[in-house]
Design an enzyme around this catalytic site. Structure first.
Site, PDB file in Angstrom:
ATOM      1  CE  LYS A  87      -3.540   1.212 -13.612  1.00  0.00           C
ATOM      2  NZ  LYS A  87      -4.559   0.663 -12.775  1.00  0.00           N
ATOM      3  CB  THR A 122       3.142  -3.124 -24.758  1.00  0.00           C
ATOM      4  OG1 THR A 122       3.845  -2.273 -23.865  1.00  0.00           O
ATOM      5  CG2 THR A 122       1.909  -2.413 -25.279  1.00  0.00           C
ATOM      6  CD  GLN A 123       4.500  -7.439 -29.452  1.00  0.00           C
ATOM      7  OE1 GLN A 123       4.344  -8.613 -29.765  1.00  0.00           O
ATOM      8  NE2 GLN A 123       5.599  -6.765 -29.778  1.00  0.00           N
ATOM      9  CB  CYS A 154      -4.183  15.856  11.792  1.00  0.00           C
ATOM     10  SG  CYS A 154      -5.537  14.948  12.539  1.00  0.00           S
ATOM     11  CG  HIS A 158      -5.624  15.990   7.275  1.00  0.00           C
ATOM     12  ND1 HIS A 158      -4.313  15.622   7.464  1.00  0.00           N
ATOM     13  CD2 HIS A 158      -6.348  15.267   8.157  1.00  0.00           C
ATOM     14  CE1 HIS A 158      -4.244  14.699   8.410  1.00  0.00           C
ATOM     15  NE2 HIS A 158      -5.472  14.472   8.854  1.00  0.00           N
ATOM     16  CD  GLU A 177      -2.903  17.357   4.619  1.00  0.00           C
ATOM     17  OE1 GLU A 177      -3.076  18.441   5.195  1.00  0.00           O
ATOM     18  OE2 GLU A 177      -2.807  16.262   5.226  1.00  0.00           O
TER      19      GLU A 177
HETATM   20  N1  GLN Z   1      -4.073   9.849  15.322  1.00  0.00           N
HETATM   21  C1  GLN Z   1      -4.645  11.142  15.566  1.00  0.00           C
HETATM   22  C2  GLN Z   1      -6.153  11.069  15.744  1.00  0.00           C
HETATM   23  O1  GLN Z   1      -6.766  10.091  15.368  1.00  0.00           O
HETATM   24  C3  GLN Z   1      -4.294  12.089  14.438  1.00  0.00           C
HETATM   25  C4  GLN Z   1      -4.926  11.699  13.144  1.00  0.00           C
HETATM   26  C5  GLN Z   1      -4.298  12.351  11.941  1.00  0.00           C
HETATM   27  O2  GLN Z   1      -3.180  12.839  12.009  1.00  0.00           O
HETATM   28  N2  GLN Z   1      -4.998  12.343  10.831  1.00  0.00           N
HETATM   29  O3  GLN Z   1      -6.746  11.990  16.248  1.00  0.00           O
END
Ligand code: GLN
Length: 546
Positions: free
Chosen positions: A17, A190-191, A385, A514, A516
């Site tokens: 979804k 679905t119905q 991280c 992060h 990403e």
């Molecule tokens: N556990 C680690 C921390 O809290 C890394 C956290 C993570 O990878 N987002 O610092």
């Protein structure tokens, strides 16, 4: 006036979804409308921050530090916008607010009830982004499945919205299974699901059917008749090899035009050409790059779950596409290396390794072994991280010879805490205040001129999203640096280490952040781009040496 598209789901969960919602948003955006999206999660948690990834998939982090269901990530990636945390509404938040108001006497002696007080609070939150006047469309996805106890009040709230004069379109996403024994697509679930939805007072304007193969005319007609809609408003959403192509499926069926017609709106302009060209390019890629993601949140029961790392996977794909490659992702569970270190051989033949974020003890040694393997075997490495923290632990132990180096997250009282609490976190953990209390959201960093990361970003001031409680212990920086580790990005006050790299390695980069979360299909995250480029170089070297 803002228009709302309410997306509900039926028959089973896990239908995609979120992708449907993001794709509806995308086609409207490509036709010139300003779009944003809201995710409603009917669970009682106030946010997704306290949920285990194998329970509900990855925890998405917003610029302003929200910890949210992974669907918000789909919306941001598809729409290429930043969405704030108030675009996630949970039962916990709604009841929390209502109870607080009641305690503060805000209801002036009234009996406080699910209807109208809880539904009013839900509507207020849904309408909040539109009050800013920045959007033509707000797409609202209601999590869960019609018929669940927990989303009844959300359905009631969005039902009331239309009655109160908001411009609302209801889209119901359902599943049309094919029974193996019959080989025939069945519309009955679905119905029933639409019947359930109509019992709440909502008549869907569109039914989007998730199917293996495109839905045929006979089934469309049947669904139309039993669900009280026109046949052309049954939209087929069959399996595609790449989620971004759902937009094309919708476009072929004039979904956008049909939505606009119902709202008496016209197409503004059309930016589909560039999007279509991009999708065509990525469909025709032939060569691929092999990236290993060494994580631990894969297994639930006997199933394997890649959802826990969805943004990392997407970021790899985006960066590979940007370099005209497909990506072949190998999911490797670090717990296997712990049981049998010989399994590190699984990493042979991989062009690049990522150790993504994570929490807690399990699988840690396997990840540290992975870092060592990547460092010693010159395999391009990207640590995210926890992946950075473990790169420091590994380097301290094996290069700086600090044998007892550890992270305080792994060992309660480490002799050599190379990774330690961020100072203000010690009190938070001591008081068990776990909700929304990490270092969260976007923070800036200053990059060292001429470093690998600075070249990749092409600037010296960057900002990335964070979610952590631990950091590199400042007491160990000089010894790590003396032994060759370069901290190539720091917080503006110079205290927190944000990026590191190892010279004399083809690509060994890690970050406390992060990146990403900021990767988009057409704008890959710089560090992932760097990993893929290094992975290509590795492939070329192997080819030349054969
Ligand atoms: N556990 C680690 C921390 O809290 C890394 C956290 C993570 O990878 N987002 O610092």
């Amino acid at each position: 006036m803002v228009n709302y598209i309410i997306v509900t789901g039926g028959v089973v969960s896990g239908l995609g979804k979120g992708i449907t919602t993001a794709s509806v948003g995308k086609i409207l955006q490509l036709h010139g409308y300003k779009v944003t999206a809201i995710k409603i999660d009917p669970y009682i948690n106030c946010d997704a921050g306290t949920l285990r990834p194998t329970e509900h998939g990855e925890v998405w982090v917003t610029e302003d530090g929200g910890e949210i269901d992974q669907d918000l990530g789909h919306y941001e990636r598809f729409l290429d916008i930043n969405i704030p945390k108030c675009h996630n509404i949970t039962t916990g938040q709604v009841y929390g607010a209502v109870i607080e108001k009641e305690r503060n006497g805000k209801y002036l002696g009234k009996t406080v009830q699910p209807i109208p007080h809880v539904t009013d609070e839900i509507k207020r939150r849904i309408r909040k982004p539109s009050t800013e006047g920045k959007f033509d469309f707000v797409i609202v996805e209601i999590g869960g499945t019609v018929g669940d106890y927990e989303n009844v009040l959300f359905l009631e709230a969005v039902r009331q919205m239309k009655l109160e004069g908001d411009k609302v379109i209801y889209v119901h996403v359902t599943y049309v299974p094919v029974l193996d024994s019959l080989g025939e697509a069945k519309t009955k679930p679905t119905q029933h699901s639409v019947k359930r939805l109509r019992e709440t007072g909502i008549q869907p304007d569109f039914i989007v059917t998730r199917t293996k193969e495109p839905l045929d005319f006979v089934r469309r007609e049947k669904i139309a008749m039993f669900c009280n809609i026109h046949e052309e408003d049954v939209i087929s959403d069959s399996d595609v090899d790449n989620v971004y192509k759902v937009t094309l499926l919708f476009e072929e069926q004039n979904f956008c035009k049909k939505i606009l017609n119902k709202l008496n709106l016209r197409k503004d302009h059309n930016e589909l050409k560039k999007w279509k060209m991009f999708l065509k390019k990525i469909s025709n890629l032939e060569q691929s790059v092999k990236i290993g993601i060494v994580g631990k949140y894969f297994d639930i029961g006997t199933s394997q779950l890649s959802d826990s790392y969805i943004s990392v996977i997407e970021a790899v794909r985006h960066a590979a596409w940007n370099n005209n490659l497909k990506s072949e992702i190998r999911w490797i569970d670090s717990k296997t290396f712990e049981k049998n270190p010989r399994d590190l051989a699984l990493l042979e033949g991989i062009d690049g390794i990522i150790v993504p974020g994570g929490f807690g003890l399990s699988g840690i040694q396997g990840k540290i072994d992975t870092v060592k393997y990547a460092r010693e075997h010159n395999i391009p490495y990207l640590g995210l991280c926890l992946g950075m923290q473990l790169a420091v632990v590994e380097f301290a132990r094996n290069v700086c010879n600090i044998k007892e180096a550890n992270s305080r997250e792994i060992e309660k009282k480490p002799v050599e805490p190379v990774i330690d609490f961020i100072p203000e976190q010690a009190k938070i953990i001591f008081e068990s205040r776990y909700g929304a209390s990490m270092r969260l959201g976007s923070y800036p960093a200053i990059l060292k001129k001429g470093s690998v990361v600075q070249m990749l970003y092409g600037k010296t001031k960057v900002s990335e999203r964070h979610r952590h409680r631990y950091e590199v212990n400042p007491d160990y920086i000089s010894i790590l640096e003396k032994n060759g580790m370069v901290f190539s990005g720091k917080s503006p006050d110079g205290i927190l280490m944000e990026f590191l790299e190892l010279p004399n390695h083809p690509f060994f980069v890690a970050t406390q952040s992060h990146p990403e979360f900021k990767s988009r299909p057409m704008k890959p995250a710089p560090l992932f781009n760097g990993l893929i480029r290094a992975a290509i170089k590795k492939q070329e070297l192997i080819r030349c040496s054969v």
